[in-house]
Design a protein around this motif. Structure first.
Motif, mmCIF file in Angstrom:
data_model
loop_
_atom_site.group_PDB
_atom_site.id
_atom_site.type_symbol
_atom_site.label_atom_id
_atom_site.label_comp_id
_atom_site.label_asym_id
_atom_site.label_seq_id
_atom_site.Cartn_x
_atom_site.Cartn_y
_atom_site.Cartn_z
ATOM 1 N N THR A 1 0.813 -1.191 0.000
ATOM 2 C CA THR A 1 0.000 0.000 0.000
ATOM 3 C C THR A 1 0.868 1.271 0.000
ATOM 4 N N VAL A 2 2.015 1.198 0.677
ATOM 5 C CA VAL A 2 2.901 2.362 0.711
ATOM 6 C C VAL A 2 3.495 2.600 -0.672
ATOM 7 N N ALA A 3 3.851 1.514 -1.356
ATOM 8 C CA ALA A 3 4.416 1.658 -2.703
ATOM 9 C C ALA A 3 3.380 2.232 -3.667
ATOM 10 N N ALA A 4 2.142 1.817 -3.518
ATOM 11 C CA ALA A 4 1.085 2.349 -4.379
ATOM 12 C C ALA A 4 0.871 3.833 -4.105
ATOM 13 N N PHE A 5 0.917 4.210 -2.826
ATOM 14 C CA PHE A 5 0.765 5.622 -2.480
ATOM 15 C C PHE A 5 1.918 6.450 -3.026
ATOM 16 N N ASP A 6 3.153 5.908 -2.918
ATOM 17 C CA ASP A 6 4.316 6.612 -3.447
ATOM 18 C C ASP A 6 4.235 6.761 -4.960
ATOM 19 N N SER A 7 3.799 5.722 -5.652
ATOM 20 C CA SER A 7 3.690 5.830 -7.104
ATOM 21 C C SER A 7 2.569 6.801 -7.490
ATOM 22 N N PHE A 8 1.503 6.827 -6.703
ATOM 23 C CA PHE A 8 0.425 7.786 -6.957
ATOM 24 C C PHE A 8 0.922 9.217 -6.774
ATOM 25 N N ARG A 9 1.701 9.452 -5.717
ATOM 26 C CA ARG A 9 2.283 10.776 -5.494
ATOM 27 C C ARG A 9 3.208 11.157 -6.643
ATOM 28 N N PHE A 10 3.988 10.210 -7.121
ATOM 29 C CA PHE A 10 4.895 10.469 -8.244
ATOM 30 C C PHE A 10 4.116 10.870 -9.491
ATOM 31 N N VAL A 11 3.013 10.170 -9.755
ATOM 32 C CA VAL A 11 2.194 10.479 -10.928
ATOM 33 C C VAL A 11 1.583 11.874 -10.792
#
Length: 118
Positions: free
Chosen positions: A1-11
């Motif tokens: 979930t943290v990786a998904a949040f980080d990738s969402f922030r990056f996008v």
């Protein structure tokens, strides 16, 4: 979930950066100096009324007396395009003599090594 949040922030950050570059290009800020000067004049004409409208919308009071007492912007005798062109000319000049210099330094290096070996 943290990786998904980080990738969402990056996008999201990438999208905002891309939108900022597109807006700068669309307004002519990335074009010639005259286009940039025209865009600056447009921004100077539009920005004070927009700030006044925004502050009245959220309930802040802006004193127009303070806005009129700001000192004028300093005038600089600096041309970014001239500096850029000089930098490009310097780099191209260095790159054009690089093969000759490399040969000269190689010959000097071999002479130095030969002198050490003797």
């Amino acid at each position: 979930t943290v990786a998904a949040f980080d990738s969402f922030r990056f996008v999201i950050k990438g999208t905002l950066a891309g939108a900022a570059v597109y807006m700068a290009y669309d307004q002519g800020l990335l074009g010639s100096g005259t286009q940039g000067a025209e865009a600056l004049k447009k921004a100077q004409a539009v920005l004070p009324p927009a700030i006044q409208e925004w502050t009245s919308y959220i309930g802040w009071e802006v004193r127009t007396v303070q806005m009129n007492t700001l000192p004028p912007t300093p005038k600089f005798d600096f041309s970014p395009s001239d500096s850029w062109n000089k930098g490009v000319q310097t780099v191209m000049s260095a790159l054009s003599v690089a093969p000759t210099r490399a040969c000269e330094y190689t010959v000097e290096g071999w002479k130095y090594v030969k002198d050490l070996v003797r």
